[in-house]
Design a protein around this motif. Structure first.
Motif, PDB file in Angstrom:
ATOM      1  N   GLN A   9       0.837  -1.201   0.000  1.00 29.77           N
ATOM      2  CA  GLN A   9       0.000   0.000   0.000  1.00 29.77           C
ATOM      3  C   GLN A   9       0.873   1.252   0.000  1.00 29.77           C
ATOM      4  O   GLN A   9       0.609   2.207  -0.737  1.00 29.77           O
ATOM      5  N   TRP A  10       1.927   1.248   0.820  1.00 28.50           N
ATOM      6  CA  TRP A  10       2.836   2.401   0.857  1.00 28.50           C
ATOM      7  C   TRP A  10       3.618   2.517  -0.440  1.00 28.50           C
ATOM      8  O   TRP A  10       3.852   3.626  -0.939  1.00 28.50           O
ATOM      9  N   LEU A  11       4.020   1.394  -1.004  1.00 29.85           N
ATOM     10  CA  LEU A  11       4.712   1.427  -2.296  1.00 29.85           C
ATOM     11  C   LEU A  11       3.802   1.997  -3.384  1.00 29.85           C
ATOM     12  O   LEU A  11       4.261   2.759  -4.237  1.00 29.85           O
ATOM     13  N   ALA A  12       2.539   1.632  -3.362  1.00 23.35           N
ATOM     14  CA  ALA A  12       1.594   2.175  -4.344  1.00 23.35           C
ATOM     15  C   ALA A  12       1.508   3.693  -4.196  1.00 23.35           C
ATOM     16  O   ALA A  12       1.432   4.414  -5.206  1.00 23.35           O
ATOM     17  N   ARG A  13       1.552   4.186  -2.984  1.00 23.98           N
ATOM     18  CA  ARG A  13       1.562   5.639  -2.745  1.00 23.98           C
ATOM     19  C   ARG A  13       2.818   6.249  -3.373  1.00 23.98           C
ATOM     20  O   ARG A  13       2.761   7.298  -4.014  1.00 23.98           O
ATOM     21  N   ALA A  14       3.962   5.603  -3.201  1.00 23.01           N
ATOM     22  CA  ALA A  14       5.209   6.099  -3.789  1.00 23.01           C
ATOM     23  C   ALA A  14       5.126   6.104  -5.312  1.00 23.01           C
ATOM     24  O   ALA A  14       5.580   7.053  -5.963  1.00 23.01           O
ATOM     25  N   VAL A  15       4.533   5.081  -5.895  1.00 20.59           N
ATOM     26  CA  VAL A  15       4.386   5.029  -7.349  1.00 20.59           C
ATOM     27  C   VAL A  15       3.404   6.105  -7.824  1.00 20.59           C
ATOM     28  O   VAL A  15       3.607   6.719  -8.875  1.00 20.59           O
ATOM     29  N   ASP A  16       2.373   6.381  -7.042  1.00 18.48           N
ATOM     30  CA  ASP A  16       1.471   7.494  -7.366  1.00 18.48           C
ATOM     31  C   ASP A  16       2.259   8.808  -7.425  1.00 18.48           C
ATOM     32  O   ASP A  16       2.037   9.640  -8.314  1.00 18.48           O
ATOM     33  N   LEU A  17       3.171   8.992  -6.481  1.00 18.05           N
ATOM     34  CA  LEU A  17       4.010  10.196  -6.471  1.00 18.05           C
ATOM     35  C   LEU A  17       4.939  10.217  -7.692  1.00 18.05           C
ATOM     36  O   LEU A  17       5.208  11.281  -8.255  1.00 18.05           O
ATOM     37  N   VAL A  34       7.583   6.837   6.292  1.00 22.39           N
ATOM     38  CA  VAL A  34       6.581   6.385   7.248  1.00 22.39           C
ATOM     39  C   VAL A  34       7.265   6.212   8.602  1.00 22.39           C
ATOM     40  O   VAL A  34       8.262   5.481   8.707  1.00 22.39           O
ATOM     41  N   ALA A  35       6.734   6.890   9.599  1.00 24.35           N
ATOM     42  CA  ALA A  35       7.297   6.815  10.948  1.00 24.35           C
ATOM     43  C   ALA A  35       7.078   5.433  11.546  1.00 24.35           C
ATOM     44  O   ALA A  35       6.265   4.638  11.053  1.00 24.35           O
ATOM     45  N   GLY A  36       7.785   5.173  12.629  1.00 20.87           N
ATOM     46  CA  GLY A  36       7.684   3.888  13.311  1.00 20.87           C
ATOM     47  C   GLY A  36       6.280   3.552  13.770  1.00 20.87           C
ATOM     48  O   GLY A  36       5.942   2.376  13.928  1.00 20.87           O
ATOM     49  N   ASP A  37       5.430   4.581  13.974  1.00 16.86           N
ATOM     50  CA  ASP A  37       4.049   4.326  14.397  1.00 16.86           C
ATOM     51  C   ASP A  37       3.115   4.073  13.220  1.00 16.86           C
ATOM     52  O   ASP A  37       1.913   3.919  13.386  1.00 16.86           O
ATOM     53  N   GLY A  38       3.677   4.055  11.988  1.00 20.27           N
ATOM     54  CA  GLY A  38       2.881   3.736  10.809  1.00 20.27           C
ATOM     55  C   GLY A  38       2.229   4.920  10.134  1.00 20.27           C
ATOM     56  O   GLY A  38       1.415   4.732   9.237  1.00 20.27           O
ATOM     57  N   THR A  39       2.577   6.140  10.517  1.00 18.73           N
ATOM     58  CA  THR A  39       1.985   7.314   9.885  1.00 18.73           C
ATOM     59  C   THR A  39       2.936   7.919   8.864  1.00 18.73           C
ATOM     60  O   THR A  39       4.158   7.920   9.056  1.00 18.73           O
ATOM     61  N   GLU A  40       2.358   8.430   7.787  1.00 19.81           N
ATOM     62  CA  GLU A  40       3.152   9.133   6.787  1.00 19.81           C
ATOM     63  C   GLU A  40       3.576  10.474   7.378  1.00 19.81           C
ATOM     64  O   GLU A  40       2.743  11.235   7.860  1.00 19.81           O
ATOM     65  N   VAL A  41       4.878  10.745   7.317  1.00 16.76           N
ATOM     66  CA  VAL A  41       5.372  12.014   7.855  1.00 16.76           C
ATOM     67  C   VAL A  41       5.963  12.917   6.786  1.00 16.76           C
ATOM     68  O   VAL A  41       6.101  14.128   6.991  1.00 16.76           O
ATOM     69  N   PHE A  42       6.320  12.368   5.628  1.00 13.85           N
ATOM     70  CA  PHE A  42       6.859  13.180   4.540  1.00 13.85           C
ATOM     71  C   PHE A  42       6.742  12.386   3.251  1.00 13.85           C
ATOM     72  O   PHE A  42       6.902  11.168   3.250  1.00 13.85           O
ATOM     73  N   ALA A  43       6.453  13.090   2.172  1.00 12.70           N
ATOM     74  CA  ALA A  43       6.381  12.452   0.859  1.00 12.70           C
ATOM     75  C   ALA A  43       6.831  13.474  -0.180  1.00 12.70           C
ATOM     76  O   ALA A  43       6.615  14.679  -0.012  1.00 12.70           O
ATOM     77  N   ASP A  44       7.453  12.991  -1.233  1.00  9.81           N
ATOM     78  CA  ASP A  44       7.926  13.888  -2.278  1.00  9.81           C
ATOM     79  C   ASP A  44       8.125  13.088  -3.559  1.00  9.81           C
ATOM     80  O   ASP A  44       8.058  11.857  -3.553  1.00  9.81           O
ATOM     81  N   HIS A  45       8.362  13.813  -4.643  1.00  9.99           N
ATOM     82  CA  HIS A  45       8.694  13.183  -5.921  1.00  9.99           C
ATOM     83  C   HIS A  45       9.893  13.905  -6.509  1.00  9.99           C
ATOM     84  O   HIS A  45      10.304  14.959  -6.020  1.00  9.99           O
ATOM     85  N   GLU A  58      14.309  10.771  -2.284  1.00 11.85           N
ATOM     86  CA  GLU A  58      14.963  10.078  -1.173  1.00 11.85           C
ATOM     87  C   GLU A  58      15.957  11.007  -0.466  1.00 11.85           C
ATOM     88  O   GLU A  58      16.117  10.936   0.760  1.00 11.85           O
ATOM     89  N   PHE A  59      16.595  11.881  -1.236  1.00 14.20           N
ATOM     90  CA  PHE A  59      17.520  12.851  -0.653  1.00 14.20           C
ATOM     91  C   PHE A  59      16.735  13.896   0.136  1.00 14.20           C
ATOM     92  O   PHE A  59      17.146  14.300   1.232  1.00 14.20           O
ATOM     93  N   ALA A  60      15.592  14.316  -0.393  1.00 11.33           N
ATOM     94  CA  ALA A  60      14.725  15.259   0.327  1.00 11.33           C
ATOM     95  C   ALA A  60      14.236  14.641   1.632  1.00 11.33           C
ATOM     96  O   ALA A  60      14.162  15.325   2.662  1.00 11.33           O
ATOM     97  N   ILE A  61      13.929  13.355   1.606  1.00 10.42           N
ATOM     98  CA  ILE A  61      13.500  12.664   2.829  1.00 10.42           C
ATOM     99  C   ILE A  61      14.611  12.692   3.867  1.00 10.42           C
ATOM    100  O   ILE A  61      14.363  12.970   5.042  1.00 10.42           O
ATOM    101  N   ALA A  62      15.843  12.414   3.450  1.00  5.85           N
ATOM    102  CA  ALA A  62      16.963  12.419   4.397  1.00  5.85           C
ATOM    103  C   ALA A  62      17.118  13.798   5.034  1.00  5.85           C
ATOM    104  O   ALA A  62      17.275  13.913   6.260  1.00  5.85           O
ATOM    105  N   ARG A  63      17.048  14.840   4.226  1.00  4.05           N
ATOM    106  CA  ARG A  63      17.170  16.205   4.758  1.00  4.05           C
ATOM    107  C   ARG A  63      16.036  16.525   5.723  1.00  4.05           C
ATOM    108  O   ARG A  63      16.243  17.097   6.787  1.00  4.05           O
TER     109      ARG A  63
END
Length: 158
Positions: A9-17, A34-45, A58-63
């Protein structure tokens, strides 16, 4: 580990992005943190259309993660991404201490598709993220989403 239904499901979200990236003139890559509690905390393309080919999600996520999560929070977070991390993004992932990676299509698959489509070869070798991050759990590719990602690359002009 293997890729679970929740992971898909999360991968499908990434492919949507990734599809959103393509629609905005960028290379088709998308990623979700996705945080350890299972919530989306950041997304980008990808945001490379302006000519800055370092603007990977992925670089934006790290920052973002280093500025917004504790070291413990980063280590428990999972990055879901349409395409396996390139060496630059894998290094950033490791340096900031993020956790597991799950990807839909491998760097090797993407490089092969680009060649099949007559697209320019990337200037960076498609080194597997596992080779850059030997101590991180990495799962992929996902057989169910790989063809969708391939279709995005086929539709990409670059």
């Amino acid at each position: 580990m293997s890729i679970s239904d929740l992971d898909q499901q999360w991968l499908a979200r990434a492919v949507d992005l990734a599809e959103q990236a393509l629609e905005t003139g960028n290379d088709p890559y998308g990623s979700v943190l996705v945080a350890g509690d299972g919530t989306e905390v950041f997304a980008d393309h990808n945001r490379t259309a302006d000519g800055d080919d370092t603007r990977h999600p992925e670089f934006a996520i790290a920052r973002w993660a280093v500025e917004n999560l504790t070291p413990e929070g980063r280590s428990k977070a999972v990055v879901y991404t349409s395409g396996e991390h390139c060496p630059m993004c894998a290094a950033a992932h490791g340096w900031v201490g993020l956790g597991r990676i799950v990807y839909a299509a491998s760097a090797e698959q993407i490089a092969g598709w680009r060649t099949e489509l007559g697209r320019p070869v990337a200037p960076v070798a498609p080194i597997p993220a596992r080779d850059v991050l030997p101590d991180i759990v990495i799962d992929g590719p996902d057989g169910e989403l790989t063809e969708r990602v391939k279709g995005l690359f086929a539709a990409s002009p670059r």
